[in-house]
Structure formats: structure tokens, C-alpha cells
Write a protein that holds these residues in place. Structure first.
Motif, PDB file in Angstrom:
ATOM      1  N   VAL A 175       0.862  -1.184   0.000  1.00 44.86           N
ATOM      2  CA  VAL A 175       0.000   0.000   0.000  1.00 44.86           C
ATOM      3  C   VAL A 175       0.895   1.230   0.000  1.00 44.86           C
ATOM      4  CG1 VAL A 175      -1.638   1.354   1.401  1.00 44.86           C
ATOM      5  CG2 VAL A 175      -1.917  -1.128   1.196  1.00 44.86           C
ATOM      6  N   VAL A 176       0.526   2.219  -0.812  1.00 45.30           N
ATOM      7  CA  VAL A 176       1.214   3.506  -0.747  1.00 45.30           C
ATOM      8  C   VAL A 176       0.233   4.506  -0.154  1.00 45.30           C
ATOM      9  CG1 VAL A 176       2.238   5.408  -2.043  1.00 45.30           C
ATOM     10  CG2 VAL A 176       2.696   3.048  -2.718  1.00 45.30           C
ATOM     11  N   MET A 177       0.653   5.157   0.910  1.00 50.21           N
ATOM     12  CA  MET A 177      -0.196   6.149   1.548  1.00 50.21           C
ATOM     13  C   MET A 177       0.467   7.502   1.357  1.00 50.21           C
ATOM     14  SD  MET A 177      -1.780   5.880   5.252  1.00 50.21           S
ATOM     15  CE  MET A 177      -1.473   7.118   6.457  1.00 50.21           C
ATOM     16  N   ASP A 178      -0.162   8.320   0.521  1.00 50.37           N
ATOM     17  CA  ASP A 178       0.394   9.627   0.196  1.00 50.37           C
ATOM     18  C   ASP A 178      -0.288  10.666   1.077  1.00 50.37           C
ATOM     19  OD1 ASP A 178       1.221  12.003  -0.918  1.00 50.37           O
ATOM     20  OD2 ASP A 178      -0.079  11.839  -2.667  1.00 50.37           O
ATOM     21  N   CYS A 179       0.476  11.188   2.032  1.00 54.82           N
ATOM     22  CA  CYS A 179      -0.091  12.148   2.987  1.00 54.82           C
ATOM     23  C   CYS A 179       0.420  13.526   2.635  1.00 54.82           C
ATOM     24  CB  CYS A 179       0.346  11.807   4.403  1.00 54.82           C
ATOM     25  SG  CYS A 179       0.189  10.058   4.761  1.00 54.82           S
ATOM     26  N   PHE A 225       4.125   2.007   2.340  1.00 54.65           N
ATOM     27  CA  PHE A 225       5.021   3.135   2.107  1.00 54.65           C
ATOM     28  C   PHE A 225       4.325   4.416   2.523  1.00 54.65           C
ATOM     29  CE2 PHE A 225       6.599   0.030  -1.024  1.00 54.65           C
ATOM     30  CZ  PHE A 225       7.943   0.010  -0.670  1.00 54.65           C
ATOM     31  N   LEU A 226       4.950   5.144   3.439  1.00 57.81           N
ATOM     32  CA  LEU A 226       4.407   6.439   3.848  1.00 57.81           C
ATOM     33  C   LEU A 226       5.149   7.522   3.091  1.00 57.81           C
ATOM     34  CD1 LEU A 226       4.048   6.534   7.747  1.00 57.81           C
ATOM     35  CD2 LEU A 226       2.254   6.573   6.045  1.00 57.81           C
ATOM     36  N   VAL A 227       4.436   8.290   2.262  1.00 54.26           N
ATOM     37  CA  VAL A 227       5.092   9.333   1.475  1.00 54.26           C
ATOM     38  C   VAL A 227       4.318  10.639   1.587  1.00 54.26           C
ATOM     39  CG1 VAL A 227       5.950   7.615  -0.156  1.00 54.26           C
ATOM     40  CG2 VAL A 227       3.831   8.822  -0.668  1.00 54.26           C
ATOM     41  N   GLY A 228       4.886  11.695   1.016  1.00 44.99           N
ATOM     42  CA  GLY A 228       4.242  13.013   1.077  1.00 44.99           C
ATOM     43  C   GLY A 228       4.762  13.784   2.279  1.00 44.99           C
ATOM     44  N   GLY A 229       4.603  15.099   2.249  1.00 43.69           N
ATOM     45  CA  GLY A 229       5.154  15.952   3.301  1.00 43.69           C
ATOM     46  C   GLY A 229       4.656  15.619   4.699  1.00 43.69           C
ATOM     47  N   PHE A 230       3.378  15.266   4.815  1.00 40.67           N
ATOM     48  CA  PHE A 230       2.780  14.999   6.131  1.00 40.67           C
ATOM     49  C   PHE A 230       3.320  13.688   6.722  1.00 40.67           C
ATOM     50  CE2 PHE A 230      -1.663  14.747   8.414  1.00 40.67           C
ATOM     51  CZ  PHE A 230      -1.092  15.197   9.587  1.00 40.67           C
ATOM     52  N   ALA A 231       3.884  12.825   5.867  1.00 41.18           N
ATOM     53  CA  ALA A 231       4.426  11.545   6.340  1.00 41.18           C
ATOM     54  C   ALA A 231       5.610  11.756   7.279  1.00 41.18           C
ATOM     55  CB  ALA A 231       4.851  10.689   5.153  1.00 41.18           C
ATOM     56  N   GLU A 232       6.192  12.973   7.252  1.00 36.91           N
ATOM     57  CA  GLU A 232       7.312  13.256   8.151  1.00 36.91           C
ATOM     58  C   GLU A 232       6.844  13.447   9.589  1.00 36.91           C
ATOM     59  OE1 GLU A 232      10.446  15.968   6.301  1.00 36.91           O
ATOM     60  OE2 GLU A 232       8.765  16.283   4.942  1.00 36.91           O
ATOM     61  N   SER A 233       5.551  13.595   9.807  1.00 31.94           N
ATOM     62  CA  SER A 233       5.047  13.844  11.157  1.00 31.94           C
ATOM     63  C   SER A 233       5.214  12.606  12.046  1.00 31.94           C
ATOM     64  CB  SER A 233       3.566  14.228  11.104  1.00 31.94           C
ATOM     65  OG  SER A 233       2.979  14.039  12.375  1.00 31.94           O
ATOM     66  N   ALA A 234       5.949  12.802  13.149  1.00 32.67           N
ATOM     67  CA  ALA A 234       6.173  11.694  14.078  1.00 32.67           C
ATOM     68  C   ALA A 234       4.854  11.228  14.701  1.00 32.67           C
ATOM     69  CB  ALA A 234       7.155  12.128  15.165  1.00 32.67           C
ATOM     70  N   ILE A 290       9.511   4.460   5.123  1.00 31.75           N
ATOM     71  CA  ILE A 290       9.467   5.883   4.787  1.00 31.75           C
ATOM     72  C   ILE A 290      10.710   6.231   3.983  1.00 31.75           C
ATOM     73  CG2 ILE A 290       9.350   8.224   5.706  1.00 31.75           C
ATOM     74  CD1 ILE A 290       8.180   6.997   8.253  1.00 31.75           C
ATOM     75  N   PRO A 291      10.535   6.643   2.714  1.00 30.27           N
ATOM     76  CA  PRO A 291      11.715   7.038   1.923  1.00 30.27           C
ATOM     77  C   PRO A 291      12.376   8.269   2.558  1.00 30.27           C
ATOM     78  CG  PRO A 291       9.742   6.839   0.540  1.00 30.27           C
ATOM     79  CD  PRO A 291       9.285   6.784   1.959  1.00 30.27           C
ATOM     80  N   HIS A 292      13.710   8.378   2.410  1.00 26.02           N
ATOM     81  CA  HIS A 292      14.421   9.521   2.994  1.00 26.02           C
ATOM     82  C   HIS A 292      13.910  10.857   2.485  1.00 26.02           C
ATOM     83  CE1 HIS A 292      16.981   7.521   5.591  1.00 26.02           C
ATOM     84  NE2 HIS A 292      17.897   7.084   4.742  1.00 26.02           N
ATOM     85  N   ASP A 293      13.809  10.975   1.171  1.00 27.85           N
ATOM     86  CA  ASP A 293      13.376  12.261   0.608  1.00 27.85           C
ATOM     87  C   ASP A 293      11.873  12.226   0.403  1.00 27.85           C
ATOM     88  OD1 ASP A 293      13.424  10.277  -1.204  1.00 27.85           O
ATOM     89  OD2 ASP A 293      14.688  11.299  -2.674  1.00 27.85           O
ATOM     90  N   VAL A 294      11.171  12.017   1.518  1.00 26.13           N
ATOM     91  CA  VAL A 294       9.746  11.704   1.454  1.00 26.13           C
ATOM     92  C   VAL A 294       8.928  12.783   0.724  1.00 26.13           C
ATOM     93  CG1 VAL A 294       9.304  12.628   3.778  1.00 26.13           C
ATOM     94  CG2 VAL A 294       7.822  10.886   2.868  1.00 26.13           C
ATOM     95  N   GLY A 295       9.359  14.047   0.839  1.00 28.47           N
ATOM     96  CA  GLY A 295       8.618  15.117   0.169  1.00 28.47           C
ATOM     97  C   GLY A 295       8.830  15.140  -1.337  1.00 28.47           C
ATOM     98  N   LEU A 296       9.889  14.436  -1.816  1.00 29.15           N
ATOM     99  CA  LEU A 296      10.198  14.461  -3.252  1.00 29.15           C
ATOM    100  C   LEU A 296       9.862  13.142  -3.944  1.00 29.15           C
ATOM    101  CD1 LEU A 296      13.661  16.257  -2.987  1.00 29.15           C
ATOM    102  CD2 LEU A 296      11.477  17.282  -3.645  1.00 29.15           C
ATOM    103  N   THR A 297       9.343  12.198  -3.171  1.00 29.88           N
ATOM    104  CA  THR A 297       9.040  10.869  -3.713  1.00 29.88           C
ATOM    105  C   THR A 297       8.105  10.947  -4.920  1.00 29.88           C
ATOM    106  OG1 THR A 297       9.218  10.021  -1.471  1.00 29.88           O
ATOM    107  CG2 THR A 297       8.151   8.601  -3.064  1.00 29.88           C
ATOM    108  N   ILE A 298       7.047  11.749  -4.782  1.00 30.47           N
ATOM    109  CA  ILE A 298       6.038  11.827  -5.843  1.00 30.47           C
ATOM    110  C   ILE A 298       6.634  12.466  -7.088  1.00 30.47           C
ATOM    111  CG2 ILE A 298       3.891  13.027  -6.481  1.00 30.47           C
ATOM    112  CD1 ILE A 298       3.252  12.529  -3.368  1.00 30.47           C
TER     113      ILE A 298
END
Length: 642
Positions: free
Chosen positions: A281-285, A448-457, A475-483
Motif C-alpha cells: 500500500v502507498v499512503m500519500d499524505c 510506504f508512507l510518502v508526502g510531506g505529512f508523512a514526516e510527522s512523528a 518511509i523514503p528519505h526524501d519523502v517530500g520528493l518521492t512523488i
């Protein structure tokens, strides 16, 4: 798959269907569907003939932040993210720029991103109220029920502007930036015709919103109407998915172990942890929406197959901002906040920027308070408005977890901050829980947790608690740039996703031969002695039905009169998988199919126009041919209400 209809049931669409006295809901004049069928194209027919592009540029047009990335088709492995932007925020490092736009008082484009924000901020309040500043406007496309070319959005000063203009200005800005960077890279003026553009949108967006983005691209001259294939619409979680399956293990964090490596050598990719048939599952937050897709990998090529239709909702991080605004209203009064936003719009933007950096510091185990700077003009304006101080308001309000500090700051306890996150995170977790209960969504190996909001602890912890170790959370390292990076990969090879699920049921209204006992008597229509049943829903494709890339739904229509120039057919849709009649609750008219049959007159006694519709791509497309002459008929399918 739909098969040939039983020979006994002819579908007819006639002039009478446009006559409301005979038909309950008015279908379409002048068309006779002949034989419905689905055709599956083999992959070899798929080869995209057409221009070859030198570079793919993807624009991630986000609710809160935006950016672009590109790759040359000669070196597809090498994805360049856009140059660093001037003017970042303290505590917020990002390759992307805020999705903010500033228009001059006479409504001309002035600036975008940090530049727009800083310029607006530096204007004198007496001047700034004439300028048009817009932010978080992308959500309008998700929340507007009958989106059209004329839909309007509000600037910070309360003035209204056409949404299409704003989106076109933003795309024109990115076009200019990207072409400038490409020209610098290649050492000569870079020609736009060599670029394939990709624009990302949430997968849960309906067709009108996707078409709106395309219209904005035409208006901005990103691409021309004559070359629609120069622009591809990519779905955000799909793009993320394409990128994630190629991730190397040193490029991500496994939440379960909090390590980067995780038992494989660090340059293995996730794919090496993935075997044939694995589901994830990819969850784009993002800022505006949370969007989920369920994919299965097909090796060796790594093609992807969607297992369940895209789902999600407006549960992005701006929900936390709204909660903060509600808190301010509770302390200082809704009347004051509404006035302050209109009278001191730049100071309001400042306050929200200050909140943003503290929002990013929220964490489950945090114990020390979070301080938010109140702009001087807030304190000043409040005193004028109410006749007492901000300090007094805080003491008087019964909000005990927000205090006033002597340095002119709002002091929030960590609990207070967590409370602001709660409604948004609860929505996300509820949605995720429901998704994981679906039979199609079993045995999920990775989330996979992606998107800017995915950085929220706080969000990460909530997802961990919900999944209880059932899937590995990555969580990919560059989570905000994944998309962004995934969208470039998609532009280089759009056929990587082979099977999708239709989000809705689509079809048209037709007449069938009336069958006693099967059809409701109120649908009976007698014409020339023949008994017809009106309003029958002829299904093109059902909700959550699997549809392969390049698969066509085929229908044949006949013009009622030989002289007819245009056939217009209303397209209906529903969330329900099974629909019998276009008059059923939940069925709505969502688009029109236009066949331009002028210039295709032939001597044949009965003209047959064969229409092919494609549902397996990110956008729905139609084409048509006149069977007797073999000539192409101009076909278009329109979802924007006019």
C-alpha cells in the motif's frame, strides 16, 4: 469483462429519449447502440508512435508546496530535482516552494512561492489589501461539487478570481523556470516541443478536476490542444509507488526497526525484498489530501497492478492548521479572527508560517512547550478591536493549555499541539483501518508512507499502533520528493502500470425491448407498436472493475437522421457497482460524449459510428470511426460542467 448482449435485448437511443414526457429523465437523441463489447489490445498495439521527447519534466503541484524535477530520456536513471529556491523558512528545509501566488492590484501575475510570500509580507498594509494573494487553493478542485471553467476562488483580501487563471499562472511559472534551467544545462535555448510534461494530481480526484488541470495547462501554453499527448496526468500515489519499488535500502527508514539497513546489504533495493506477486500500500499524505493505492508487483519487469480502487479523503496536514485557527477563534473570538484575516492578511500569513514550523516540531514524546510568535500587529489590532490585551484574553478564555509568555509568544503544551493533530490523524487511521479490512487488501507486505505529512512523528506513531506489525512501514528519505521523482519515471514509461481499477461505474441511458415482469411498468414506452423500456443504464465499466491499459469499451451508435452533424450522448456515473436505470438514486450525469459526424456522410443506408472508450489510463479517452467509410470521427468526452 462484458460479453456480447443477449440477442433478445436491443439497445436503442432515440429522439423520444430527449422528450421528458415519455422518458423519466431524458436520455439522448438519435443514437442506436448496436453491439457492446470489450476489446483487449495486446501490448504490441500499444507502441506509442508520435514525437519522441528529449526530456520529461514533472510538476508536483501540491496544496501546500510545489516543485518540479526532470530527466533526459537518454539517461533515465538520473533524476534532477529543481534548483534550490531563494528564501526558505527557518526549520523547514525543502527543495519545494510554497504553493502561493501573488497578483498585482490589476490582476496580473506578479510572483510565485517564497518570492510571492516575501513581497506580500513587505507591502504596507494600506497597499497590501489591494493585492491578490492566494494559497492552499488546490483544495478547491477537490471540494467543488460542480467544477467548471468558471469556478472562482478567494484571495486573502476576500476578492474572487477565476481558478483557471490562477492554475494557468502557476503552470506558466513552472514552465518558465524549468525551461530556463534546461537551457542553462544544455547551453542553448531549450525548445518546449522537446519536453514531455507530467502534472501530478491526487488519485481520489474525480475526472472534472483532472480535466481542469489539463485545461489550465492549455491556457498556460504548457502544451497545446493540438498535441494533448505532450502532457500526461499522473496520480500522486501511483507516482510514489513507481519510485518506491525502485528504492535502495539505504534510501529509506523501516519504522519497525528504525534502521536504514535492515538485514540486506545497503544497496539492495526494496525490489530485492519484494518477490513476484507481493502486495503493498502507498499512503500519500500531503497538505490537502491523503490518498491510498494498493499495488501488486509483477516481476521480472516490475509492472504494477492495482488491486483496489484509489481511496482517501481531504485529511491532509492543513486540517491541523484549521484546528489551530479554531483554537484562536475560541480564545480571541471568531469575529476578531475573521476581521484580522481581511484587514491584516500579511500578518495572518506570518502567524500561520510561525505555526507551521512549530507544527513540524510536534512529536509523541515531546515534553517542553512549543512557542508561537504572535505578530506585533495581531497584539496591536486585538487591543484596538477589544479594548483589552491579548494576555487578558488568554487568562479569560478557559483554554488552560495555552499560556501567554512575557516574550510575546503563545505557549502551547505538547498535549495542546497533539490535540490539534487528533481529528486529522483519526480520519486517516479510520480510513486505513477500513481499507485493511477489505478482502482485496490482505497480505500487505509493505506500507510506504510518502508526502510531506508523512514526516510527522505523530502520524507515524498512529500508523504503527494501528498496523501492529502486520506490514513493514517504510518511509523514503526524501519523502517530500518521492512523488516528484516517481512522476518523472512515469513520464519516461507510462505503461508501467498495467492494470487499474475504475473508481466509478460509467455508462449511458438506452432503450431496451420491454420485458414483462422484468422491467418496471412506469418505464414502458410504446413507439410504432413496439414496447420499449426507457432509462436503462448501459454499463461501460463498473466501479472497482479491473481494467487493463489499452483496453477499450466499444459501442456503436447510429445518427437518427442522415443529416445529423453532431451526436451528443450523456454519460452517467455512480459509486455503486451495479446500476439498472439512470434514474436510480446515486446515479448522476457526469459528462458528455460528443461525436462530430459532419463530413462523414456516406451512401450507406444506415451509418454506424463505432466509439471506443479507454478507462485503463489516468484519464478517460474516446475515439470513433465511421464503419462504412473507415474514416476517423472526431470524438471528445467532457467532464467539466458548463
Amino acid at each position: 469483462m462484458m460479453t456480447e448482449k443477449d440477442t433478445g435485448t436491443e439497445n436503442i437511443i432515440t429522439d423520444e429519449m430527449a422528450n421528458p414526457s415519455l422518458s423519466k429523465s431524458g436520455g439522448d437523441p438519435g443514437i442506436t447502440p448496436l453491439s457492446p463489447s470489450h476489446i483487449q489490445q495486446s501490448d504490441t498495439d500499444q507502441v506509442q508512435s508520435g514525437p519522441s521527447f528529449v526530456v520529461v519534466v514533472a510538476i508536483d503541484f501540491g496544496t501546500t508546496s510545489s516543485g518540479y524535477a526532470y530527466a533526459f530520456t537518454k539517461e533515465p536513471e538520473c533524476i534532477h530535482t529543481m534548483r534550490r529556491w531563494e528564501g526558505g523558512d527557518p526549520g523547514v528545509s525543502n527543495q519545494k516552494t510554497p504553493t502561493t501566488i501573488l497578483l498585482t492590484p490589476d490582476r496580473k501575475f506578479h510572483s510565485f512561492g517564497y518570492a510571492a510570500r516575501d513581497f506580500y509580507h513587505d507591502l504596507d498594509p494600506s497597499e497590501s489589501k489591494h493585492w491578490l494573494y492566494l494559497e492552499k487553493f488546490k483544495m478547491k478542485l477537490h471540494t467543488t461539487a460542480n467544477l467548471s471553467i468558471d469556478t472562482e476562488i478567494h484571495a486573502a483580501n476576500g476578492k474572487r478570481v477565476k481558478a483557471l487563471d490562477i492554475f494557468a499562472y502557476a503552470l506558466a511559472f513552472f514552465k518558465e523556470q524549468a525551461l530556463k534551467e534546461l537551457s542553462d544545462q544544455t547551453g542553448s535555448e531549450f525548445d518546449n516541443t522537446n519536453v514531455r510534461w507530467v502534472i501530478t494530481v491526487p488519485a481520489i480526484w474525480k475526472m472534472p478536476a483532472k480535466q481542469f488541470m489539463r485545461e489550465a495547462a492549455y491556457k498556460s501554453a504548457l502544451v497545446s490542444r493540438e498535441n494533448p499527448e505532450q502532457l500526461i496526468i499522473a496520480l500522486e500515489p501511483e507516482a510514489a509507488s513507481i519510485y518506491c519499488r525502485k528504492l535502495r535500502l539505504h534510501q529509506m527508514v523501516d519504522l519497525g526497526t528504525q534502521t536504514t539497513q535492515n538485514g540486506f546489504s545497503s544497496n539492495d533495493n526494496v525490489g530485492s525484498g519484494m518477490t513476484q506477486g507481493d502486495r503493498y500500500v502507498v499512503m500519500d499524505c500531503g497538505g490537502g489530501t491523503v490518498d491510498l493505492t494498493v499495488h501488486q508487483i509483477r516481476l521480472p519487469e516490475g509492472h504494477l497492478k492495482e488491486l483496489y480502487k484509489a481511496s482517501g479523503g481531504p485529511y491532509g496536514s492543513i486540517g491541523v492548521d484549521y484546528e489551530f485557527e479554531k483554537l484562536l477563534c475560541k480564545i480571541f473570538g471568531q469575529d476578531f479572527i475573521d476581521q484580522f484575516k481581511i484587514k491584516r492578511p500579511a500578518a495572518w500569513v506570518d502567524l500561520m508560517i510561525a505555526f507551521e514550523s512549530r507544527k513540524r516540531a510536534a512529536a509523541p514524546e515531546r515534553t517542553n512547550p512549543l512557542n508561537i510568535n504572535l505578530p506585533f500587529s495581531f497584539i496591536d489590532y486585538y487591543k484596538k478591536f477589544r479594548g483589552h490585551s491579548v494576555d487578558h484574553a488568554l487568562r479569560k478564555s478557559n483554554v488552560d493549555f495555552v499560556k501567554w509568555s512575557s516574550q510575546g509568544m503563545l505557549r502551547m503544551t505538547p498535549d495542546a499541539m497533539n490535540t490539534l493533530f487528533k481529528p486529522t490523524i483519526d480520519h486517516i487511521i479510520q480510513h486505513l483501518t477500513e481499507l485493511f479490512e477489505k478482502p482485496e487488501v490482505s497480505d500487505i507486505k509493505f506500507l510506504f508512507l510518502v508526502g510531506g505529512f508523512a514526516e510527522s512523528a505523530l502520524l507515524q506513531q498512529a500508523v504503527q499502533n494501528m498496523l501492529q506489525g502486520r506490514s513493514r512501514i517504510i518511509i523514503p528519505h526524501d519523502v517530500g520528493l518521492t512523488i516528484l521523482k516517481g512522476a518523472v519515471l512515469f513520464g519516461l514509461d507510462p505503461s508501467v502500470i498495467k492494470v487499474r481499477r475504475s473508481p466509478l461505474t460509467y455508462g449511458v441511458g438506452v432503450l431496451n425491448r420491454f420485458v414483462e415482469g422484468k422491467h418496471p411498468p412506469e418505464k414502458l414506452l410504446i413507439k410504432d407498436g413496439t414496447r420499449w423500456c426507457t432509462d436503462v443504464f448501459d454499463t461501460f465499466i463498473a466501479a472497482d472493475q479491473s481494467v487493463a491499459l489499452g483496453e477499450m469499451v466499444k459501442r456503436s451508435y447510429t445518427p437518427a437522421k442522415p443529416s445529423q452533424q453532431v451526436i451528443v450522448i450523456h454519460v452517467y456515473c455512480s459509486e455503486k457497482e451495479r446500476v439498472g436505470f439512470i434514474s436510480e438514486p446515486g446515479v448522476r450525469k457526469c459528462g458528455t460524449l460528443r461525436l462530430d459526424v459532419s463530413g462523414t456522410e456516406s451512401s450507406a443506408p444506415r451509418r454506424e459510428i463505432q466509439t471506443l472508450m479507454q478507462f485503463g489510463d489516468t484519464e478517460i479517452r474516446a475515439m470513433a470511426i465511421d464503419v462504412s467509410t473507415g474514416r476517423t470521427v472526431k470524438a471528445s468526452i467532457d467532464f467539466l460542467s458548463h
